[in-house]
Write an enzyme that holds these catalytic residues in place. Structure first.
Site, short mmCIF file in Angstrom:
data_model
loop_
_atom_site.label_atom_id
_atom_site.label_comp_id
_atom_site.label_asym_id
_atom_site.label_seq_id
_atom_site.Cartn_x
_atom_site.Cartn_y
_atom_site.Cartn_z
N LYS A 126 0.87 -1.19 0.00
CA LYS A 126 0.00 0.00 0.00
C LYS A 126 0.90 1.23 0.00
CE LYS A 126 -4.36 1.33 0.31
NZ LYS A 126 -5.57 0.72 -0.26
N ASP A 166 -6.93 4.61 -4.58
CA ASP A 166 -7.62 4.47 -3.29
C ASP A 166 -8.23 5.84 -3.04
OD1 ASP A 166 -7.98 2.65 -0.81
OD2 ASP A 166 -7.21 4.46 0.11
#
Ligand code: NDP
Length: 448
Positions: A126, A166
């Site tokens: 991430k 995201d």
């Protein structure tokens, strides 16, 4: 002290001031307890839990860029390459002022199990930045994205690490990031997913997380003798996940009546008008008050701290799709009191640990985000496959694969929960099913 407790204590000690990361690790380790304790000596000897909770690599960098007034701005960029046991690192980039290393680590840790659950060969990672794209001109967003990629490019690649979008990273940002990667590396490869359709994107990727959430929710209800048809649904958020969750819920015959953004929320008893919601949030990038202004049946409520927002509305099914820790114990009590019987997370960790426990104790079907929102990353992996093949599949092909993957995820976690004596505990089921594959791969690859 048991091995699980010992590792959790070390995580807290070694990662101070990272409460979201502690929370994510606690939730996973607690539900793995029965699996670990059955084989404690072996796991402990190979320090498997330590290796699982320490990222393989953390990259942290400065991101300087020039705003429209000629002022130099500097942001903090991150990429956490958490675990590559089952495939190249894969996970989104988040651009939001709240981003810090602890948040990226919590998201990267969750991503390991989510990616494993999809059944596809993708590891966990991430990244992100404390940059806020809100209120910035397109030129400023481009300048920022180019600077961000000017550092990130050396750490990623189609077979190494494949970031996606995201919060705050949509089609516009992915386009700018991809352009800069190609310019620097002079290779045209599937290094990012969520790309536009004209340059290697996959049909149905935009819809995938929201649609996948509903495919899994529908299966969960079906396996518990219920049907999504005619059910009143409360959704939070008004971004990518929320919009397509609302759309698919309607297609399946449900009635979503709420949505929210960071400044307020909507209650529309006639059902959310998806076309209007898209116009307000996707096209105009405006506040939800504009939705209410154009829709006589809708009530707009300013967000107030300490109020339940969308969770105060009576519903059968709740789908939190905004951000982490947005549904707390008080909200869970309000949902139960109002007869809600199922909660499936669209966002990552939107429900606090206390709220999750309360929902489960009160018989609410609860599916954690690492399973129910895995449709996004699964379709990203399908985008990687299409890029490698240099082919594009039809919307129907991708959507059918997505549906199959989500149904399969539900059955895997359901079976894992049953196998370990925790029938109906889908949090435990998801963690166990996701963990076993990764642990097996780590074991096979030796001490690395
Ligand atoms: P978006 O940026 O598209 O939308 C986020 C939405 O949540 C916006 O409506 C935003 O409001 C709202 N929001 C953000 N922070 C808050 C807050 N503190 N309080 C209330 N509302 C808030 O993001 P996504 O829809 O892509 O992501 C939502 C969640 O889903 C995140 O947790 C993300 O990690 C997760 N997720 C996303 C995937 C994807 O494919 N996109 C895949 C898997 C998980 P505003 O409009 O005012 O900004």
């Amino acid at each position: 002290m048991s091995y699980v407790d010992d590792v959790y204590a070390k995580v807290v000690e070694k990662n101070p001031a990272q409460p979201e990361f502690h929370q994510a690790v606690k939730e996973v380790l607690e539900s793995l307890r029965v699996v670990i304790e059955a084989n404690e000596e072996e796991y402990k000897k190979s320090a498997l839990l330590e290796r699982l909770t320490i990222p393989e690599r953390i990259i942290q960098f400065r991101v300087p860029w020039v705003d429209d007034a000629g002022q130099v701005q500097v942001n903090n960029g991150y990429r956490v390459q958490f675990n590559s046991a089952i495939g190249p690192y894969k996970g989104g980039l988040r651009f939001h002022p709240s981003v810090n290393l602890g948040i990226i680590k919590f998201l990267g840790f969750e991503q390991i199990f989510k990616n494993s659950l999809t059944g596809l060969p993708i590891g966990g990672g991430k990244g992100g930045c404390d940059f806020d794209p809100k209120g910035k001109s397109d030129r400023e967003v481009m300048a920022f994205c180019q600077s961000f990629m000017t550092e990130l490019y050396r750490h990623i690649g189609a077979d190494t690490d494949v970031p996606a979008g995201d919060i705050g990273v949509g089609g516009r940002e992915i386009g700018f990031l991809y352009g800069q990667y190609k310019r620097i590396r002079n290779v045209y490869e599937g290094v990012l997913t969520g790309k536009g359709l004209t340059y290697g994107g996959s049909l149905a990727r935009t819809e995938a997380t929201g649609y996948g959430l509903l495919y899994l929710t529908a299966e969960m209800l079906k396996c518990n003798g219920k049907d999504i048809k005619d059910k009143t649904i409360c959704v939070s958020g008004a971004g990518n996940v929320a919009i397509y969750a609302i759309q698919k819920a309607q297609q399946l015959g449900g009635k979503p009546v709420t949505c929210s953004d960071s400044t307020g929320w909507i209650y529309d008893p006639e059902g959310i008008d998806v076309a209007l919601l898209k116009e307000v949030k996707e096209v105009k990038r405006a506040r939800l008050s504009e939705y209410a202004a154009k829709r006589p049946s809708a009530e707009y409520h300013e967000k107030k701290n300490g109020e339940h927002g969308v969770w105060s509305v009576k519903c059968d099914v709740a789908l939190p799709c905004a951000t982490q820790n947005e549904l707390d114990l008080e909200d869970a009590k309000a949902l139960v009191a109002n007869g809600c019987f199922a909660v499936a997370e669209g966002a990552n960790m939107p429900t606090t640990l206390e709220a999750t426990e309360y929902l489960q104790k009160n018989g609410v079907l609860f599916c954690p985000g690492k399973a129910s929102n895995a449709g996004g990353v699964a379709t990203s992996a399908l985008e990687m496959s299409q890029n490698s093949e240099r082919l594009s599949w039809t919307f129907e092909e991708v959507d059918a694969k997505l549906q199959g993957i989500m149904v399969n995820i539900f059955h895997n976690l359901d079976e894992a929960a049953k196998k370990y004596g925790m029938e109906g505990n889908y949090v435990a089921g998801a963690n166990i099913a996701g963990f076993l594959k990764v642990a097996e791969a780590m074991k096979a690859q030796g001490i690395v």
